[in-house]
Design a protein around this motif. Sequence first.
Motif, PDB file in Angstrom:
ATOM      1  N   ALA A  33      47.116 -72.881 -21.184  1.00 50.41           N
ATOM      2  CA  ALA A  33      46.994 -74.324 -20.967  1.00 50.41           C
ATOM      3  C   ALA A  33      47.930 -75.095 -21.891  1.00 50.41           C
ATOM      4  O   ALA A  33      48.398 -76.177 -21.536  1.00 50.41           O
ATOM      5  CB  ALA A  33      45.553 -74.772 -21.175  1.00 50.41           C
ATOM      6  N   ASN A  34      48.198 -74.551 -23.051  1.00 46.97           N
ATOM      7  CA  ASN A  34      49.043 -75.225 -24.040  1.00 46.97           C
ATOM      8  C   ASN A  34      50.276 -74.377 -24.330  1.00 46.97           C
ATOM      9  O   ASN A  34      50.177 -73.172 -24.513  1.00 46.97           O
ATOM     10  CB  ASN A  34      48.256 -75.462 -25.335  1.00 46.97           C
TER      11      ASN A  34
ATOM     12  N   PHE B 248      46.208 -72.177 -28.494  1.00 49.02           N
ATOM     13  CA  PHE B 248      47.286 -71.622 -27.687  1.00 49.02           C
ATOM     14  C   PHE B 248      46.810 -70.466 -26.811  1.00 49.02           C
ATOM     15  O   PHE B 248      47.579 -69.928 -26.020  1.00 49.02           O
ATOM     16  CB  PHE B 248      48.454 -71.168 -28.566  1.00 49.02           C
ATOM     17  N   TYR B 249      45.551 -70.072 -26.946  1.00 47.35           N
ATOM     18  CA  TYR B 249      45.010 -68.986 -26.147  1.00 47.35           C
ATOM     19  C   TYR B 249      44.142 -69.499 -24.997  1.00 47.35           C
ATOM     20  O   TYR B 249      43.636 -68.714 -24.208  1.00 47.35           O
ATOM     21  CB  TYR B 249      44.221 -68.021 -27.033  1.00 47.35           C
ATOM     22  N   GLN B 250      43.960 -70.816 -24.905  1.00 45.31           N
ATOM     23  CA  GLN B 250      43.174 -71.402 -23.822  1.00 45.31           C
ATOM     24  C   GLN B 250      43.914 -71.168 -22.508  1.00 45.31           C
ATOM     25  O   GLN B 250      45.118 -71.389 -22.401  1.00 45.31           O
ATOM     26  CB  GLN B 250      42.976 -72.899 -24.064  1.00 45.31           C
ATOM     27  N   ILE B 251      43.171 -70.728 -21.502  1.00 50.24           N
ATOM     28  CA  ILE B 251      43.753 -70.401 -20.206  1.00 50.24           C
ATOM     29  C   ILE B 251      43.323 -71.440 -19.173  1.00 50.24           C
ATOM     30  O   ILE B 251      42.187 -71.908 -19.185  1.00 50.24           O
ATOM     31  CB  ILE B 251      43.302 -68.993 -19.745  1.00 50.24           C
ATOM     32  N   GLU B 252      44.249 -71.782 -18.302  1.00 51.48           N
ATOM     33  CA  GLU B 252      43.928 -72.678 -17.190  1.00 51.48           C
ATOM     34  C   GLU B 252      44.295 -71.979 -15.888  1.00 51.48           C
ATOM     35  O   GLU B 252      45.145 -71.087 -15.866  1.00 51.48           O
ATOM     36  CB  GLU B 252      44.675 -74.008 -17.310  1.00 51.48           C
ATOM     37  N   GLU B 253      43.639 -72.379 -14.826  1.00 52.60           N
ATOM     38  CA  GLU B 253      43.950 -71.854 -13.506  1.00 52.60           C
ATOM     39  C   GLU B 253      44.716 -72.931 -12.743  1.00 52.60           C
ATOM     40  O   GLU B 253      44.253 -74.064 -12.640  1.00 52.60           O
ATOM     41  CB  GLU B 253      42.658 -71.481 -12.781  1.00 52.60           C
ATOM     42  N   VAL B 254      45.874 -72.574 -12.217  1.00 49.95           N
ATOM     43  CA  VAL B 254      46.765 -73.542 -11.577  1.00 49.95           C
ATOM     44  C   VAL B 254      47.180 -72.995 -10.213  1.00 49.95           C
ATOM     45  O   VAL B 254      47.396 -71.793 -10.061  1.00 49.95           O
ATOM     46  CB  VAL B 254      48.026 -73.777 -12.458  1.00 49.95           C
TER      47      VAL B 254
END
Length: 172
Positions: A42-43, A15-21
């Motif tokens: 990300a999640n 739950f700490y994974q980061i995505e760039e959008v």
Amino acid sequence: MTTTNVNAVQNQIDFYQIEEVCASLIFPDVYQPGQVKLKRRANRHPDCLPSNPDYVPDQKTLRRVLAWWFAPRLKSLGLFGETGTGKTDMLLYVADRLNEPVYLVKVHPALMPEDIEGCKDLATSPAGIVSKNSLGLAAKAYRNGGLLILDEVDKVNAPLGCALHGLVEGKP
């Protein structure tokens, strides 16, 4: 028919994974395609709250909230206005789109520090009666990150006001 253990699945998700959008996909009313990218989880965290699907944010206020949200050092944000003007809806709108957990505390004069910080509870176990930590919403927000909303904070009593002092200043 097979069953899945939801807790086991949640334990495997980061739950700490980061995505760039592209920001225009998250906030199309504020950003143009290709203008800027934003980072978000990300999640979706299990403590995320859905926002009002009919809410339409004020663009100027939304830009200010986003500037606060993405500031290098996040500090407290105070929103004020008449009841029903959308202060909480604005925060829920932003958190929902960024997959951030939300911990909403409805402040009232009888609310005490242990209600938001947590306390020790007695519980039964195979070993007998044991004490266990029961986290309050502020402690969960510290543990998981996300957004802690103190709704109607002007209703705070003196003991809770003292307990909130360090929290509002961003101290651990």
